[in-house]
Structure formats: C-alpha cells, structure tokens
Scaffold this motif. Structure first.
Motif, PDB file in Angstrom:
ATOM      1  N   ASP B 378       0.904  -1.194   0.062  1.00  0.00           N
ATOM      2  CA  ASP B 378       0.059  -0.149   0.113  1.00  0.00           C
ATOM      3  C   ASP B 378       0.910   1.167   0.054  1.00  0.00           C
ATOM      4  O   ASP B 378       1.727   1.329   0.895  1.00  0.00           O
ATOM      5  CB  ASP B 378      -0.904   0.019   1.226  1.00  0.00           C
ATOM      6  CG  ASP B 378      -1.784   0.859   1.071  1.00  0.00           C
ATOM      7  OD1 ASP B 378      -3.152   0.631   1.111  1.00  0.00           O
ATOM      8  OD2 ASP B 378      -1.777   2.162   0.923  1.00  0.00           O
ATOM      9  N   GLY B 417       2.710  -0.766  -3.989  1.00  0.00           N
ATOM     10  CA  GLY B 417       1.500   0.062  -3.765  1.00  0.00           C
ATOM     11  C   GLY B 417       1.158   0.790  -5.101  1.00  0.00           C
ATOM     12  O   GLY B 417       0.108   0.652  -5.546  1.00  0.00           O
ATOM     13  N   GLY B 422      -2.643   0.169  -4.600  1.00  0.00           N
ATOM     14  CA  GLY B 422      -3.026   0.386  -3.117  1.00  0.00           C
ATOM     15  C   GLY B 422      -2.559   1.732  -2.797  1.00  0.00           C
ATOM     16  O   GLY B 422      -1.559   1.976  -2.371  1.00  0.00           O
ATOM     17  N   GLY B 425      -6.160   1.696   0.789  1.00  0.00           N
ATOM     18  CA  GLY B 425      -7.348   0.821   0.571  1.00  0.00           C
ATOM     19  C   GLY B 425      -8.568   1.665  -0.121  1.00  0.00           C
ATOM     20  O   GLY B 425      -9.556   0.911  -0.220  1.00  0.00           O
ATOM     21  N   SER B 571      -4.630  -5.020   2.468  1.00  0.00           N
ATOM     22  CA  SER B 571      -5.386  -4.162   1.486  1.00  0.00           C
ATOM     23  C   SER B 571      -6.815  -4.260   2.062  1.00  0.00           C
ATOM     24  O   SER B 571      -7.611  -3.483   1.818  1.00  0.00           O
ATOM     25  CB  SER B 571      -5.511  -4.721   0.100  1.00  0.00           C
ATOM     26  OG  SER B 571      -4.330  -5.488  -0.151  1.00  0.00           O
TER      27      SER B 571
END
Lengths: 160, 654
Positions: B378, B417, B422, B425, B571
């Motif tokens: 992320d 990410g 990501g 989220g 995630s």
C-alpha cells in the motif's frame, strides 16, 4: 425460501470464521499476557517487547474477521444488493470459510503458548527477543495458510 | 565486503607502559583482546609470565556500584513514568572530553550520598504516614467516646472486659450479658459492621461473664493505650499527617533537583565503566617482572596503522603476528556498503556467520526489502513508514540501522503500492487518473497473478540461495559436490520452467529446457564418482538426497504464498476500515467526526499490526527458507576494547 437458506449458510460460514479465529486469538493472547504480566511485575521496562509478543497471537482474529468480511462482500450484504444464492453456493461459501476458522482457532491457542514461553526468554535474555518473536511466527504460518486457503476458495466461488 | 579478515597479534612491551597502551587501544577501538592461552609448548612463557592483576579494579568496581545504586534510587524516586517512556533506547551524546573531565565540576560521591539520604528520609516519611493512617482507622469507631481508655481503666476498679460484636447478632449478645446480675454492659464504639462494648461486673460475677464470652466465641480486644479521648487523638494525628505530607512535597521538590543531575551521574557511570573495560583488558594480559604480553585480533586493514602508532609512541614495544589455528574461533566483524549495512541487523537476529563463511547481509537485502513491501502493498502506508522512520532517525541516537531497514521497506512498499493501485485501501477506480495509469494489476481482482508472483519471487530467492552455495563450494574447490548437489538443481528447475512456459509458443526453447533438466539430472549423480567410496552406496545416498531436496524445495516455495496472504490482509483490512468509516459517516450530527476517528485509528492500527507481521514473516523467509541452502552461522562478535558506554555515545570527530 431456498435462496434464504443459501444466504444463511454463507453467513454461517463467515460468522464461524470471525468467531472461531477470534476465540483462538483471545485464548492465545490470554496465555501470552498472563506470562508477560509475571515478567512485567519484576521488569516494567520490558513492556514494549512484551507487548509485541502478546500481540502476535492476535492476528488470527483479524484473518477471521477479514474472511468474514469477504463473505459479506460476496453475498452482497455490504452493498445491499443481495443476489440469489442457492443452497449449494451457500454450502460452498460455508466450507470455504472453514480453513481460517479452524486453523485460526487452534494456531491462535498454540501461538499464544509459544509467545508465553517467549516472555520467559525476554525475561532472561532480552537480546534474544526477536528470536522469540520468530518462534511464535512459525506457528502463525498455518493461520496465514488458512487465510490464503479461504481467500482462494472464496475467490473461486461464483455467486449470482 | 562481508566478513572482515582479521590478524591475530601479540604485543610485548614494558609493564609500566601497559596502562597507557590500553588507553590508546581503547581510543582506537580496533583491538579485540583475548586470553593468551599459553599452552604446553609455550612452557617457557608460562614460567615467566603470570596472569596480571589490575591495580585499580576494586576501586573502579566500588565507584560503579555506588553510582548504579544512586541511579536506581533516583529511578525509584521518580514520581510517574509515562507508559511508553523508556521504551525506546536513548543515549546521551557527549564528547570524549566531557567524560574525561566530568569530575572537575561534579562530585559524584556527595550526590550519591545525598540521593541515598533523601530516599531514606522519604521512605521513613512514607512509613510514618501509613502508620498514622492505620492508627486513625483503628480509632475511628471510638471517635465519639468522651474520655480516654486509660481514664476508664483507672476509674473503674472492677474487673473490665472489652469485646467486639458483629452488628447482625447485637441484640442477642446484649440480652445475654444483661441477664447476668451485677454486671453492666456499655457500648463505647461502633463501626460499620461491629459494635464495641465494655463490660464490668462484681468480682464474684467475673467468672460467669468470662464463661459466656468463651462459650459464644466472642472476640475481646485490647484497648489502645491512650491518655486522651480517641476523638482528640484522631485530630492530632490528622494534623501530623498533614505536616508530613507537606514535608513529602518538599522532598519531591528536592528530587527534581537531583533528577537534573541524572545526566552527570550517567556520564560519571560511563567514566568508570570505560575504566572498568580497561581493567578487564588488563587482566587478560600476562605479566613478568618488567614486561607484559597482550594477545588479540585486529582487522587486517588496520594492522599497519596499529603497529605504526605503537612503534612511534612506544619504540620498545614489539608487535608479533601470531599463527592462526584452523579450529580457532575468530571473532566476526562485518563490513558492508552503507546501503547493505542496515541489513546486518537482520543477520544478527539469526546469528553472525562463522569465520570464512559468507556474510548473508548484502545477499538477503534486496529480497528482504521487496518481500517486506509485498507484505504491505500500500503506497500510502509506505509513505507513512518512510516519514516515520526518517523522523525517528533524526530523534533517536541508537537503533538507526533497524529504522533504515524500515525506511527501505517503506520505499519498496510504495513501489508495490503504485503498481497494484494500493492507496489507503481506496478502490482503484476512484483513484486519480495518473495513478490509475501506473497500475499493472489489481490483486483483489487478479488473485492468481499475485499468487504466481509470490511463488516466483520465492523460487528466485531459493535458486539464488543454491547459487550462493554453488559459488562457495567452487571457491573451496569441492568440484563434484558443487556440480552434483547445486548446479544440478540450478539446471533442473529453470529447465522445467522453460519447458512448460514455451511448450506452445516456441518448441525450440521448450526442447532446450528439457535438455537442461535432463543434464541437471545426470550431473546430480556426479558425486558417485568421488574417490574412496563405494559407488553403489553413494548412488543410493544421492537418490535419497535428491528426492529429499525436491520435497524440501516444493515446500519452501509454497511457504512464500504468505507474501500474498499478508499483502491481501493489509489491503482488505484497509478496505474494511474505509467501508466502516463510510457507514459511520451516515450517523447524524457526529457522523463526520466519527468517521474521521475510524479512518485514522483504523489505518494506524492496520499499519502497525501489518508492519510487525511483514517484518517478522519476511525475516522468517530469510531464516527458515533461504539460509539453510548456504548458511550455518554461529560466529562470535568482534568486540574491540572500546569507548562504548552504557548510557553515553561519544561523538567522534574523525
């Protein structure tokens, strides 16, 4: 009627994942925290290391919750648009939830015991702390695999 | 790069110079002193040289003990500690001159004595306060009594009894005593559950009263020895307590003044601590009447420098290079490029390499970094990790290497990410267009890609491990072993993969793959031709080993699926946090505030728990899956005589 039973079965699976894995984590953290409290009474400055050891068996609960949430998304309860779910699909989702439910329950308990022993390591050999963490994580592997199994199974099930 | 080559040397010199030489060695921090272990063949040395005893050891130890006790006292005087205070190790940054000159302006003995006295005074105060509280508690039931107990005892010349009775059977007891003639029962006090009485009777009735008390198991009590009515006593005690509490407050103020001296005390401790290290080194030396021997290890590249200044400053000193035993436990010093240095901490978590073994730190570094990132996947979290580790690196004095590992992991997290979309989220479809363009695959929709990626990374990791072992064996000239056990697998696995990958597209490459795999299979039997062994038995061993390794290989690669699971967990939990925040935002009035709290709390929580998970599981992949292919470890740290204190860190101006 049958569609409602299918939905109920699916929710049953998700609920089991959340509940059983959560129970495993709760028992595991209970084991670890009790031992850690013993160390803490003598050496309060080790709170930080002990907290990590105590938190380790907590992940199973999250994995279970995560699968529960995925089930909710699958059956459309999050978006509110519930597709018709047959009894067979419900059963499929139910069984797909079992890996993390059962692996989470048992691995949580045992990881808690290893973490409790790890608290003893931290008491006598603070420098070996990370090793105790790794030992505890060896048990968690199987919860991770349970999570992976549940995710893959759920991913394969077609609904609606 | 990697494990630093060391030289074992002996220093022979004049005894009177030893102290001085040790001081300089301590400053240079390059000499790891060991016991000379004069063996049988050095008999002559044994007759002349005896273990040296340090002249100042007792004094130094005493000082250390005093300061340590004072620091502990000070710690117990500290009123309250924050929950997380002392969690992060901190060092006092000082210049060497400050440690050396600490006693010019600081009399540690007086301070230690004062702290001890204060602690003692405080302890006494606290004891007295708790005694007063107890006495007040015991007198409270009698606070309404208008005369003192001693007065009662003096005035009534008849036999007296003091009893206490539970409230619930009060009436029953009262009736019992009232039935005895020539006896009087008077209530003198009352607490919540109990009533206190005084009974007096004519001497002829005393036995009867005693009988009743015994028979019914009534409790008697000893009246407090007081000349004043209990109520007044309570008042006086209350006043005393108040003044004591005031005094306690005053002492607390004094403690604050001592706490300000904690820094100096700690520096003073390290002054003696460094001296103590030197004294310990002194005791590792051997001495004759006028000379000494000192044996130790020095890094090869610093050897010239060491002998250089020894010769310049102490021309009468001899520096001899000593032969190294095959079996000798050489201390281990790691030296790596500054990018790889932080990863030495990961190696240390497992164990240091043995001398002559490779240092796995730079080898595991890229894998560790990318696996760590894949466990988080992320970019938003990656940015936070980078910022937090940079901030802590600025704030903290120790533990920087670990923070650098997190920093590098944060950067790879950003990388993963970005290519998987990501960002905290957030659904990839809702991201800004330029970020959407950078997405290569969405793991939530494309689970199989992530799964294959994890296993593929694992396979590369393991093949790399086998490759390292191949290289090591070649270096040690174990040709047959290297070809049979390592190169065979390096051919079989990529060969099989090539065969399957190109089966449909390119028959040529597919055929090359199959030949590679077959070639690998054939060379795996090479060890059968080693000299001096029964080829048939050897063949059985090779086949057994081959199957065992294959099984291991499969299991190990599957273990890398955790990368996928942990990445997904991050995630999906981030997604859950966002969904929950969305639900809470629809609550009237507090909706927005509540959803902000859910968002911040949830993401911090997710980041913390998954960073811990990422670190632990990535380490595990190194230790359990990667290391067994080439690394054993078990070395002991190179620990030169140095100026590393317990509380301080010397700022070097080299």
């Amino acid at each position: 009627m049958l569609s409602a039973l299918g939905l109920a079965l699916a929710i049953g699976g998700g609920a089991l994942a959340v509940a059983l894995a959560g129970i495993g984590s709760a028992i595991g953290i209970g084991h670890a925290a009790r031992s850690a409290a013993g160390v803490l009474s003598e050496e309060p400055e080790k709170f930080g290391s002990l907290l990590i050891l105590i938190a380790l068996p907590g992940t199973q609960g999250f994995y279970g919750f995560l699968v529960g949430f995925l089930v909710l998304m699958k059956v459309g309860l999050v978006s509110g648009q519930i597709p018709p779910i047959t009894v067979y699909q419900g059963l499929q989702i139910f069984f797909a939830s079992l890996p993390i439910a059962l692996a989470g329950l048992l691995s949580g308990v045992h990881q808690g015991k290893v973490s409790a022993a790890g608290a003893g390591v931290v008491a006598k050999q603070p420098s070996a702390f990370m090793k105790a963490v790794i030992l505890s994580a060896l048990v968690e592997t199987y919860a991770v695999l349970g999570l992976l199994g549940s995710i893959l199974f759920l991913n394969g099930i077609k609904v609606g | 790069m990697a494990v630093v080559k060391l030289k074992k040397i002996g220093i022979l010199g004049l005894k009177e110079k030893l102290e001085h030489i040790l001081s300089l060695l301590q400053k240079e921090e390059t000499f790891h002193i060991v016991d000379p272990q004069l063996s049988e063949d050095t008999d002559i040395l044994n007759t002349f040289f005896t273990p040296a005893s340090s002249p100042r050891r007792v004094e130094v130890e005493e000082a250390l003990h005093t300061i340590d006790a004072a620091l502990k006292n000070l710690d117990s005087l500290r009123e309250e500690r924050g929950l997380f205070e002392g969690l992060l190790p901190e060092r006092i940054l000082v210049e060497a001159e400050e440690i050396e000159g600490i006693f010019e302006k600081f009399d540690y003995k007086a301070v230690c004595k004062d702290i001890e006295k204060t602690r003692f005074a405080l302890q006494k105060l606290e004891e007295r306060i708790s005694a007063i509280q107890q006495e007040i508690q015991s007198l409270l039931p009698f606070r309404e009594l208008p005369f003192s107990f001693n007065e009662i005892k003096k005035t009534i010349s008849l036999p007296l009894k003091f009893i206490r009775v539970k409230e619930k059977n009060r009436e029953e007891w009262e009736a019992l005593f009232q039935s005895v003639p020539e006896t009087h029962l008077e209530k003198i006090g009352k607490s919540q559950e109990e009533n206190f009485y005084i009974i007096f009777s004519l001497p002829s009735r005393e036995e009867e009263v005693t009988e009743i008390i015994k028979e019914h198991g009534i409790e008697e009590f000893t009246p407090p020895d007081l000349d004043e009515p209990p109520g007044e006593r309570i008042k006086a005690l209350g006043k005393e307590k108040e003044s004591l509490l005031k005094k306690k407050q005053e002492i607390r103020e004094e403690v604050k003044a001592y706490l300000a001296k904690e820094r100096n005390l700690k520096i003073a401790y390290d002054y003696y601590y460094l001296l103590f290290q030197k004294e310990l080194a002194y005791e590792e030396s051997r001495e004759s009447k006028c000379t000494f021997i000192l044996v130790g290890w020095v890094p090869e590249n610093e050897y010239g420098q060491l002998t250089g200044w020894l010769g310049r400053n102490f021309p009468e000193t001899a520096c001899i290079e000593l032969p190294m035993d095959e079996e000798e436990k050489v201390p281990i010093k790691l030296r790596n490029h500054s990018i790889f240095r932080p990863f030495e901490t990961i190696t240390r978590l497992y164990t240091l390499p043995r001398y002559g073994e490779v240092d796995p730190s730079p080898l595991l570094a890229p894998f560790f970094a990318f696996f760590f990132g894949l466990c988080l996947t992320d970019a938003g979290y990656g940015v936070i990790l980078v910022l937090v580790s940079l901030f802590l690196m600025k704030k903290l004095t120790v533990g920087k290497d670990m923070l650098k590992v997190i920093l590098i992991g944060g950067i790879t997290t950003i990388f993963w990410g970005i290519i998987t979309g990501g960002w905290f989220g957030i659904e990839p479809d809702n991201l800004p267009a330029f970020l959407q363009k950078l997405i290569i695959f969405n793991p939530l929709k494309d689970l199989m890609t992530l799964f294959v990626l994890s296993l593929a990374l694992g396979m590369i990791h393991i093949l790399f491990g086998i490759g390292i072992e191949f290289y090591e064996k070649m270096r040690k000239k174990m040709w047959l072993e290297a070809l049979g056990a390592e190169l065979s697998w390096l051919a079989i696995i990529p060969g099989l993969i090539m065969y399957y990958l190109f089966q449909k597209t390119s028959p040529l490459f597919s055929r090359i793959g199959i030949y590679m795999a077959l070639g690998g299979l054939i060379i795996s039997f090479l060890p059968c031709f080693q000299k001096g062994q029964n080829p048939f038995l050897k063949m059985l061993a090779v086949i057994g080993g081959f199957m065992w390794k294959g099984k291991d290989f499969l299991g190990n690669i599957l273990s890398y699926s955790r990368l996928m699971a942990l990445g997904l967990a991050t995630s999906v939990i981030a997604l859950v946090v966002n969904t929950l925040a969305g639900i809470t935002s629809s609550i009237p009035l507090i909706g927005i505030g509540a959803s902000i709290i859910v968002l911040i709390g949830g993401h911090i929580f997710n980041l913390t728990i998954n960073t811990l998970g990422a670190f632990v599981h990535t380490s595990r992949l190194q230790f359990v899956e990667f290391f067994p292919y080439f690394f054993e470890g078990g070395g002991k740290e190179f620990h030169p005589l140095s100026r590393e204190g317990k509380y301080t860190l010397i700022i070097t101006r080299r």
